[in-house]
Design a protein around this motif. Sequence first.
Motif, PDB file in Angstrom:
ATOM      1  N   ASN A  97     -29.692  73.674  35.050  1.00 31.54           N
ATOM      2  CA  ASN A  97     -28.416  74.084  35.624  1.00 31.54           C
ATOM      3  C   ASN A  97     -27.851  72.859  36.346  1.00 31.54           C
ATOM      4  O   ASN A  97     -28.500  72.321  37.253  1.00 31.54           O
ATOM      5  CB  ASN A  97     -28.624  75.238  36.607  1.00 31.54           C
ATOM      6  CG  ASN A  97     -27.338  75.745  37.223  1.00 31.54           C
ATOM      7  OD1 ASN A  97     -26.468  74.967  37.597  1.00 31.54           O
ATOM      8  ND2 ASN A  97     -27.229  77.046  37.331  1.00 31.54           N
TER       9      ASN A  97
ATOM     10  N   TYR B 191     -38.944  87.405  37.677  1.00 29.62           N
ATOM     11  CA  TYR B 191     -37.568  87.905  37.655  1.00 29.62           C
ATOM     12  C   TYR B 191     -37.437  89.205  38.438  1.00 29.62           C
ATOM     13  O   TYR B 191     -36.485  89.390  39.191  1.00 29.62           O
ATOM     14  CB  TYR B 191     -37.120  88.091  36.204  1.00 29.62           C
ATOM     15  CG  TYR B 191     -35.671  87.755  35.970  1.00 29.62           C
ATOM     16  CD1 TYR B 191     -35.291  86.462  35.636  1.00 29.62           C
ATOM     17  CD2 TYR B 191     -34.679  88.722  36.077  1.00 29.62           C
ATOM     18  CE1 TYR B 191     -33.961  86.143  35.412  1.00 29.62           C
ATOM     19  CE2 TYR B 191     -33.350  88.409  35.867  1.00 29.62           C
ATOM     20  CZ  TYR B 191     -32.994  87.120  35.530  1.00 29.62           C
ATOM     21  OH  TYR B 191     -31.677  86.809  35.325  1.00 29.62           O
TER      22      TYR B 191
ATOM     23  N   VAL C 138     -26.049  87.294  32.241  1.00 24.67           N
ATOM     24  CA  VAL C 138     -26.875  86.113  32.463  1.00 24.67           C
ATOM     25  C   VAL C 138     -27.963  86.030  31.401  1.00 24.67           C
ATOM     26  O   VAL C 138     -28.607  87.034  31.075  1.00 24.67           O
ATOM     27  CB  VAL C 138     -27.532  86.151  33.867  1.00 24.67           C
ATOM     28  CG1 VAL C 138     -28.370  84.906  34.124  1.00 24.67           C
ATOM     29  CG2 VAL C 138     -26.472  86.323  34.951  1.00 24.67           C
TER      30      VAL C 138
ATOM     31  N   ILE D 118     -24.345  81.656  32.281  1.00 26.55           N
ATOM     32  CA  ILE D 118     -23.807  82.744  33.107  1.00 26.55           C
ATOM     33  C   ILE D 118     -22.343  82.951  32.741  1.00 26.55           C
ATOM     34  O   ILE D 118     -21.571  81.991  32.669  1.00 26.55           O
ATOM     35  CB  ILE D 118     -23.935  82.410  34.606  1.00 26.55           C
ATOM     36  CG1 ILE D 118     -25.398  82.127  34.952  1.00 26.55           C
ATOM     37  CG2 ILE D 118     -23.369  83.536  35.463  1.00 26.55           C
ATOM     38  CD1 ILE D 118     -25.613  81.539  36.334  1.00 26.55           C
TER      39      ILE D 118
ATOM     40  N   GLN E 154     -34.944  71.558  36.129  1.00 27.32           N
ATOM     41  CA  GLN E 154     -33.808  72.480  36.224  1.00 27.32           C
ATOM     42  C   GLN E 154     -32.656  71.940  35.371  1.00 27.32           C
ATOM     43  O   GLN E 154     -32.220  70.815  35.560  1.00 27.32           O
ATOM     44  CB  GLN E 154     -33.382  72.582  37.689  1.00 27.32           C
ATOM     45  CG  GLN E 154     -32.163  73.423  37.946  1.00 27.32           C
ATOM     46  CD  GLN E 154     -32.304  74.849  37.508  1.00 27.32           C
ATOM     47  OE1 GLN E 154     -31.812  75.215  36.451  1.00 27.32           O
ATOM     48  NE2 GLN E 154     -32.967  75.661  38.303  1.00 27.32           N
TER      49      GLN E 154
ATOM     50  N   ASP F  91     -31.272  83.639  31.052  1.00 26.21           N
ATOM     51  CA  ASP F  91     -32.142  82.622  31.634  1.00 26.21           C
ATOM     52  C   ASP F  91     -33.236  82.314  30.626  1.00 26.21           C
ATOM     53  O   ASP F  91     -33.802  83.228  30.010  1.00 26.21           O
ATOM     54  CB  ASP F  91     -32.803  83.131  32.918  1.00 26.21           C
ATOM     55  CG  ASP F  91     -31.855  83.189  34.087  1.00 26.21           C
ATOM     56  OD1 ASP F  91     -31.507  82.111  34.620  1.00 26.21           O
ATOM     57  OD2 ASP F  91     -31.471  84.300  34.486  1.00 26.21           O
TER      58      ASP F  91
ATOM     59  N   HIS G 115     -32.402  88.363  29.455  1.00 23.06           N
ATOM     60  CA  HIS G 115     -30.985  88.728  29.403  1.00 23.06           C
ATOM     61  C   HIS G 115     -30.802  89.786  30.481  1.00 23.06           C
ATOM     62  O   HIS G 115     -31.483  90.805  30.474  1.00 23.06           O
ATOM     63  CB  HIS G 115     -30.651  89.280  28.016  1.00 23.06           C
ATOM     64  CG  HIS G 115     -29.221  89.657  27.834  1.00 23.06           C
ATOM     65  ND1 HIS G 115     -28.826  90.632  26.958  1.00 23.06           N
ATOM     66  CD2 HIS G 115     -28.081  89.198  28.403  1.00 23.06           C
ATOM     67  CE1 HIS G 115     -27.515  90.752  26.984  1.00 23.06           C
ATOM     68  NE2 HIS G 115     -27.037  89.895  27.866  1.00 23.06           N
TER      69      HIS G 115
ATOM     70  N   HIS H  48     -36.311  75.510  33.518  1.00 24.20           N
ATOM     71  CA  HIS H  48     -35.336  76.602  33.515  1.00 24.20           C
ATOM     72  C   HIS H  48     -33.980  76.144  32.985  1.00 24.20           C
ATOM     73  O   HIS H  48     -33.494  75.081  33.331  1.00 24.20           O
ATOM     74  CB  HIS H  48     -35.165  77.131  34.940  1.00 24.20           C
ATOM     75  CG  HIS H  48     -34.054  78.110  35.090  1.00 24.20           C
ATOM     76  ND1 HIS H  48     -32.873  77.789  35.720  1.00 24.20           N
ATOM     77  CD2 HIS H  48     -33.921  79.399  34.673  1.00 24.20           C
ATOM     78  CE1 HIS H  48     -32.072  78.847  35.701  1.00 24.20           C
ATOM     79  NE2 HIS H  48     -32.685  79.831  35.067  1.00 24.20           N
ATOM     80  N   TRP H  49     -33.377  76.982  32.143  1.00 22.88           N
ATOM     81  CA  TRP H  49     -32.008  76.839  31.660  1.00 22.88           C
ATOM     82  C   TRP H  49     -31.303  78.157  31.952  1.00 22.88           C
ATOM     83  O   TRP H  49     -31.942  79.202  31.986  1.00 22.88           O
ATOM     84  CB  TRP H  49     -31.949  76.647  30.139  1.00 22.88           C
ATOM     85  CG  TRP H  49     -32.627  75.471  29.553  1.00 22.88           C
ATOM     86  CD1 TRP H  49     -32.023  74.315  29.121  1.00 22.88           C
ATOM     87  CD2 TRP H  49     -34.020  75.314  29.235  1.00 22.88           C
ATOM     88  NE1 TRP H  49     -32.961  73.467  28.576  1.00 22.88           N
ATOM     89  CE2 TRP H  49     -34.195  74.056  28.635  1.00 22.88           C
ATOM     90  CE3 TRP H  49     -35.148  76.119  29.430  1.00 22.88           C
ATOM     91  CZ2 TRP H  49     -35.427  73.578  28.217  1.00 22.88           C
ATOM     92  CZ3 TRP H  49     -36.382  75.653  29.017  1.00 22.88           C
ATOM     93  CH2 TRP H  49     -36.509  74.392  28.420  1.00 22.88           C
ATOM     94  N   ASP H  50     -29.996  78.143  32.136  1.00 19.36           N
ATOM     95  CA  ASP H  50     -29.281  79.409  32.250  1.00 19.36           C
ATOM     96  C   ASP H  50     -27.866  79.298  31.716  1.00 19.36           C
ATOM     97  O   ASP H  50     -27.288  78.212  31.638  1.00 19.36           O
ATOM     98  CB  ASP H  50     -29.272  79.950  33.683  1.00 19.36           C
ATOM     99  CG  ASP H  50     -28.628  79.013  34.698  1.00 19.36           C
ATOM    100  OD1 ASP H  50     -28.032  77.989  34.321  1.00 19.36           O
ATOM    101  OD2 ASP H  50     -28.725  79.311  35.896  1.00 19.36           O
TER     102      ASP H  50
END
Length: 169
Positions: A81, A55, A137, A155, A79, A139, A121, A151-153
């Motif tokens: 997203n 990150y 955000v 936003i 992914q 993640d 965060h 990965h999840w996010d």
Amino acid sequence: MMHLNPSQPSAPALVTARRSCHRIAVACVAAWVLGLPVPVLAQTPNPKEIVTAFYEMAFVKGQAREAILKYISPSTYIQHNPMVPDGRDAALAVLPDIMAKTGMRAEIKRVIAEGDLVVVHSRAAVPGRPEVPALAVVDIFRVKEGLIVEHWDVIQEVPKSAANANTMF
């Protein structure tokens, strides 16, 4: 001998563990005395360290391409997203371009880890979108064998005014 706490090792197990540690220590000292290479037990970074480094490199420093190549698994990257396909190549095709076009940078507010899952965060500034003051955000990453594999996010735009005095961070 009866053990009241089954989570504690038995006396024979402790003796065996101590003997193993003693053997390793003796072998290392002997190798050192003889001028031989002393084996170094490699310490693998934990998931929190891996995700934080990723990150920092990708979103704080803006080195997305380098971060993806270093920290995301080339064989498995799931992914969640809905706007980005699975796979490290898809991340390479999307993220560096977005970062370059918008000038987006993030400030990590907190990192929370449990097992192989790590939550970041952050507050993202998007200079290329002046209508958006900032983004809040969250993640979520899953790490396996030292690489990010999922990965999840979530936003959300930070509003210009709020119904309370609390911040989103």
